[in-house]
Write an enzyme that holds these catalytic residues in place. Structure first.
Site, PDB file in Angstrom:
ATOM      1  N   ASN A   1      -8.795   8.306   6.705  1.00  0.00           N
ATOM      2  CA  ASN A   1      -7.634   8.447   5.828  1.00  0.00           C
ATOM      3  C   ASN A   1      -8.118   7.871   4.243  1.00  0.00           C
ATOM      4  O   ASN A   1      -7.175   7.875   3.346  1.00  0.00           O
ATOM      5  CB  ASN A   1      -6.542   7.420   6.138  1.00  0.00           C
ATOM      6  CG  ASN A   1      -7.237   5.929   6.272  1.00  0.00           C
ATOM      7  OD1 ASN A   1      -8.220   5.494   5.808  1.00  0.00           O
ATOM      8  ND2 ASN A   1      -6.648   5.124   7.088  1.00  0.00           N
TER       9      ASN A   1
ATOM     10  N   ASP B   1      -6.529   2.044  -3.205  1.00  0.00           N
ATOM     11  CA  ASP B   1      -7.760   1.588  -2.242  1.00  0.00           C
ATOM     12  C   ASP B   1      -8.099   2.836  -1.113  1.00  0.00           C
ATOM     13  O   ASP B   1      -8.832   2.738  -0.492  1.00  0.00           O
ATOM     14  CB  ASP B   1      -7.659   0.343  -1.299  1.00  0.00           C
ATOM     15  CG  ASP B   1      -6.763   0.185  -0.335  1.00  0.00           C
ATOM     16  OD1 ASP B   1      -5.761   1.147  -0.248  1.00  0.00           O
ATOM     17  OD2 ASP B   1      -6.417  -0.850   0.386  1.00  0.00           O
TER      18      ASP B   1
ATOM     19  N   GLU C   1     -13.230   5.519   6.397  1.00  0.00           N
ATOM     20  CA  GLU C   1     -12.171   6.066   7.260  1.00  0.00           C
ATOM     21  C   GLU C   1     -11.583   7.259   6.858  1.00  0.00           C
ATOM     22  O   GLU C   1     -11.764   7.510   5.726  1.00  0.00           O
ATOM     23  CB  GLU C   1     -10.873   5.056   7.349  1.00  0.00           C
ATOM     24  CG  GLU C   1     -11.099   3.641   7.892  1.00  0.00           C
ATOM     25  CD  GLU C   1      -9.934   2.715   8.315  1.00  0.00           C
ATOM     26  OE1 GLU C   1      -9.872   2.187   9.193  1.00  0.00           O
ATOM     27  OE2 GLU C   1      -9.075   2.580   7.077  1.00  0.00           O
TER      28      GLU C   1
ATOM     29  N   ASP D   1      -3.351   6.229  -2.888  1.00  0.00           N
ATOM     30  CA  ASP D   1      -2.381   5.590  -2.326  1.00  0.00           C
ATOM     31  C   ASP D   1      -1.654   4.715  -3.256  1.00  0.00           C
ATOM     32  O   ASP D   1      -2.167   4.452  -4.403  1.00  0.00           O
ATOM     33  CB  ASP D   1      -2.818   4.924  -0.966  1.00  0.00           C
ATOM     34  CG  ASP D   1      -3.445   3.866  -1.101  1.00  0.00           C
ATOM     35  OD1 ASP D   1      -4.125   3.527  -2.018  1.00  0.00           O
ATOM     36  OD2 ASP D   1      -3.313   3.088  -0.170  1.00  0.00           O
TER      37      ASP D   1
ATOM     38  N   SER E   1       0.738  -1.379  -0.079  1.00  0.00           N
ATOM     39  CA  SER E   1      -0.090  -0.068   0.042  1.00  0.00           C
ATOM     40  C   SER E   1       0.782   1.292  -0.085  1.00  0.00           C
ATOM     41  O   SER E   1       1.533   1.484  -0.869  1.00  0.00           O
ATOM     42  CB  SER E   1      -0.874  -0.079   1.235  1.00  0.00           C
ATOM     43  OG  SER E   1      -1.952   0.867   1.289  1.00  0.00           O
TER      44      SER E   1
ATOM     45  N   THR F   1      -0.007  -1.205  12.127  1.00  0.00           N
ATOM     46  CA  THR F   1       1.025  -1.695  11.351  1.00  0.00           C
ATOM     47  C   THR F   1       2.394  -1.060  11.539  1.00  0.00           C
ATOM     48  O   THR F   1       3.381  -1.278  10.713  1.00  0.00           O
ATOM     49  CB  THR F   1       0.617  -0.752   9.901  1.00  0.00           C
ATOM     50  OG1 THR F   1       0.379   0.731  10.410  1.00  0.00           O
ATOM     51  CG2 THR F   1      -0.854  -1.054   9.290  1.00  0.00           C
TER      52      THR F   1
ATOM     53  N   ARG G   1      -4.601   4.244  20.917  1.00  0.00           N
ATOM     54  CA  ARG G   1      -4.790   3.031  20.315  1.00  0.00           C
ATOM     55  C   ARG G   1      -3.192   2.257  19.761  1.00  0.00           C
ATOM     56  O   ARG G   1      -2.404   3.037  19.305  1.00  0.00           O
ATOM     57  CB  ARG G   1      -5.756   2.676  19.309  1.00  0.00           C
ATOM     58  CG  ARG G   1      -5.312   3.640  17.875  1.00  0.00           C
ATOM     59  CD  ARG G   1      -6.412   3.387  17.041  1.00  0.00           C
ATOM     60  NE  ARG G   1      -6.089   2.228  16.252  1.00  0.00           N
ATOM     61  CZ  ARG G   1      -5.220   2.090  15.326  1.00  0.00           C
ATOM     62  NH1 ARG G   1      -4.542   3.162  14.712  1.00  0.00           N
ATOM     63  NH2 ARG G   1      -5.071   0.902  14.510  1.00  0.00           N
TER      64      ARG G   1
HETATM   65  C1  16G Z   1      -4.174  -0.329   7.440  1.00  0.00           C
HETATM   66  C2  16G Z   1      -5.832  -0.698   7.200  1.00  0.00           C
HETATM   67  C3  16G Z   1      -6.491   0.632   7.232  1.00  0.00           C
HETATM   68  C4  16G Z   1      -6.173   1.199   8.356  1.00  0.00           C
HETATM   69  C5  16G Z   1      -4.515   1.441   8.946  1.00  0.00           C
HETATM   70  C6  16G Z   1      -4.444   1.841  10.262  1.00  0.00           C
HETATM   71  C7  16G Z   1      -6.760  -2.156   5.498  1.00  0.00           C
HETATM   72  C8  16G Z   1      -6.882  -2.418   4.152  1.00  0.00           C
HETATM   73  N1  16G Z   1      -6.035  -1.017   5.825  1.00  0.00           N
HETATM   74  O1  16G Z   1      -3.739   0.300   6.354  1.00  0.00           O
HETATM   75  O2  16G Z   1      -7.791   0.609   7.226  1.00  0.00           O
HETATM   76  O3  16G Z   1      -6.756   2.438   8.767  1.00  0.00           O
HETATM   77  O4  16G Z   1      -4.112   0.111   8.885  1.00  0.00           O
HETATM   78  O5  16G Z   1      -3.258   1.919  10.517  1.00  0.00           O
HETATM   79  O6  16G Z   1      -7.540  -2.594   6.357  1.00  0.00           O
HETATM   80  P1  16G Z   1      -2.663   1.756  11.945  1.00  0.00           P
HETATM   81  O7  16G Z   1      -3.139   0.665  12.543  1.00  0.00           O
HETATM   82  O8  16G Z   1      -0.958   1.796  11.780  1.00  0.00           O
HETATM   83  O9  16G Z   1      -3.022   3.067  12.618  1.00  0.00           O
HETATM   84 MG    MG Z   2      -3.797   1.035   0.454  1.00  0.00          MG
END
Ligand code: 16G
Ligand code: MG
Length: 560
Positions: free
Chosen positions: A391, A288, A389, A284, A67, A524, A520
């Site tokens: 974003n 998506d 979202e 992005d 992504s 990622t 939170r």
């Molecule tokens: C990922 C998720 C997105 C979420 C983001 C949060 C999918 C396809 N993508 O990119 O929805 O907003 O993670 O990231 O589900 P974070 O947990 O690092 O804040």
């Molecule tokens: Mg993406």
């Protein structure tokens, strides 16, 4: 598991030793890491996808993408038969599979899982797995690893769909499971024809504001820009200029793309004063996510962000308008009536002003934790579920039951009623259900949907942006010893552990008018995220800073 299958596994998995000292987790959107350590993970996700296909006796998707991450990263995720994300109850198995330390251990895990899930591995019922990747160079060798993983399961066939956006692959999986063997050309045809249909149904005289001007799209130097170059040649009545399409030599996601624009609130590379007064948008790296923006007529590089919440609100206005036209002439209690249940789904990151606005429109708004899989699941409970979202991830889901009713309405109407406002409203909703990707949030279909609605309303981007004013907000991240120490509840608005932290956050929040703040663990990155909102930018900044300090006191490296 028979001996042939066991020895096939042992020999193929010995070519894919897992990286040492790394613990991988399926996360919010699949596995993601530096591409150089992902070969064994992708191989194993190939196995996972094949088992999932055998279990469900359906077509499954496997997408190789990271992504909006930097170009040296990559990732892999699975699309379920509906086109949505991998069923959450398979995620723990994905984790154990990815972390199995040697071929023998891997085979034992698979044998155990296959038995538990009652999966037949005798090749009598062959299944297909659709593979795709984004434009990252590492995608090529990772795709080979996925093919090897799939090839190690007797009866599983890998179909390489080439370079696609993530939502294109989700869309194909969904369509194939619906019995239609679609190609990428079908995807483009469907988007362009339903867009045409929506534009043709616009009230006359509303086009004036934007029919002749153009939309400029930042393609993040990724797959979305490349695909939009193809799609735009199939569109009538919309001029699109794609920048950062990846062909000009720019680097994927570097100073470009929806994540950069939304988080930094500055113009992406190759945009500037020449774009004042023009509608701009940004995709992005795997297309998506979608955000719009306005370049103000000042010398700074700041932008006016028109984010996922505003896109959601625009969609909600349009859908509500069509439903009220339909309902005006229908007795919903009558035999041919239908009380359409419309629901809006957001996360705690949604700007408070957007939620207030949607509620003022009389809409039902619910919240889920961050991550498309949660929002999508919730939105699927409605006849029409709109989720986004902030974003820029989001889409509109229609229930089969409601679509059947709509289709019946459009054909049942007498010739006199055809061409009526009610008929047009039903046709518009049907066109939306064709245009918008029902499998996953899709920046390409999202762009066309926004453009069609702006034409319908006769709105400029400035007019759209003015529907409400965002509350000032600030996001920060804090490095901590162990981010799993934070457990949240109520769609991430309350931190349940560590004990006492929520009280400390509440005390800080109470100091600021219209203050709202939550923390939170990121799904990622190895950080705790802090989101703060308040009536002024200074107050939002201060609130975020003081809560970041609280997090550091409770969980930081000096805390123990
Ligand atoms: C990922 C998720 C997105 C979420 C983001 C949060 C999918 C396809 N993508 O990119 O929805 O907003 O993670 O990231 O589900 P974070 O947990 O690092 O804040
Ligand atoms: Mg993406």
């Amino acid at each position: 598991m028979n001996e042939d299958q066991r020895s096939l596994f042992l020999s193929s998995s010995s070519h894919f030793p897992p990286p040492q000292g790394v613990k991988l987790s399926y996360g919010t959107s699949g596995f993601r890491a530096d591409a150089s350590i992902l070969q064994s993970t992708v191989y194993r996700v190939g196995i996972l996808a094949a088992l999932r296909a055998l279990k469900t006796q359906s077509v499954i998707g496997l997408m190789i993408t990271a992504s909006h991450n930097k170009v040296s990263d990559n990732g892999v995720k699975v699309a379920d038969p509906s086109g949505g994300m991998l069923s959450q109850d398979w995620e723990p198995f994905a984790d154990t599979l990815a972390n199995a330390h040697d071929p023998q251990h891997l085979v034992e895990l698979i044998a155990e899982f296959v038995q538990k899930e009652n999966i037949t591995l005798d090749g009598t019922k062959p299944v297909e797995i659709l593979l795709a990747r984004d434009t990252r160079p590492s995608g090529e060798f990772l795709l080979e690893a996925a093919k090897q993983g799939i090839g190690s399961i007797i009866g599983a066939v890998a179909l390489d769909m080439g370079i696609l956006t993530t939502p294109q692959l989700h869309w194909m999986v969904r369509a194939r499971n619906g019995g239609v063997k679609v190609s990428e050309t079908d995807y483009f045809k469907k988007l362009s024809s339903s867009f045409r249909c929506l534009v043709d149904l616009s009230p006359s005289g509303t086009h004036a504001n934007n029919v002749d001007d153009k939309l400029v799209v930042d393609g993040a130097n990724g797959v979305g820009g490349e695909k939009l170059e193809i799609l735009k040649t199939m569109l009538n009545g919309l001029a699109i200029e794609v920048r950062n399409s990846g062909k000009e030599g720019g680097v994927l996601n570097e100073g470009v793309g929806a994540d950069y624009v939304q988080k930094e609130k500055v113009v992406p590379f190759s945009f500037g004063s020449q774009d004042v007064g023009i509608r701009c948008s940004s995709l992005d790296g795997d297309a998506d996510r979608l955000v719009y923006f306005i370049v103000p007529s000042t010398s700074s590089n700041k932008i006016e962000l028109v984010d996922g919440d505003k896109i959601l609100s625009l969609f909600a206005i349009f859908i509500t308008e069509q439903l009220s036209i339909l309902n005006k002439e229908i007795d919903v209690k009558a035999k041919n009536g239908y009380q359409c249940h419309l629901g809006i789904v957001q996360t705690a990151y949604a700007n408070g002003a957007s939620t207030d606005y949607l509620k003022q429109l009389g809409l039902e708004v619910t919240f889920t934790p961050t991550g498309v899989k949660y929002l999508h699941e919730k939105a699927a409970e409605y006849d029409i579920g709109i989720y986004f979202e902030a974003n820029g991830h989001g889409t509109i889901l229609f229930s089969e039951q409601f679509l059947c009713w709509l289709k019946a309405r459009t054909t049942e109407l007498s010739d006199v009623a055809k061409g009526s406002e009610q008929h047009k409203a039903a046709l518009r909703l049907l066109a939306v259900s064709e245009l918008i990707n029902q499998a996953a949030g899709d920046a390409l279909s999202g762009v066309l949907m926004v453009e069609a609605i702006l034409k319908h309303m006769g709105w400029s981007i400035e007019r759209w942006n003015e529907i409400y004013e965002d509350l000032p907000s600030r996001q920060l991240k804090v490095k901590v010893v162990d981010r799993s120490a934070v457990v949240t509840a109520n769609a991430e608005t309350v931190a349940v552990t560590p004990p006492g932290i929520q009280e400390a956050i509440n005390a800080e929040t109470a100091k600021h008018p219209r203050g709202r703040c939550f923390i939170r663990p990121s799904g990622t990155e190895d950080v705790i995220r802090v989101y703060a909102e308040a009536s002024s930018q200074d107050a939002a900044d201060n609130l975020a800073q003081s809560v970041a300090k609280v997090v550091d006191q409770f969980l930081g490296f000096g805390s123990s």
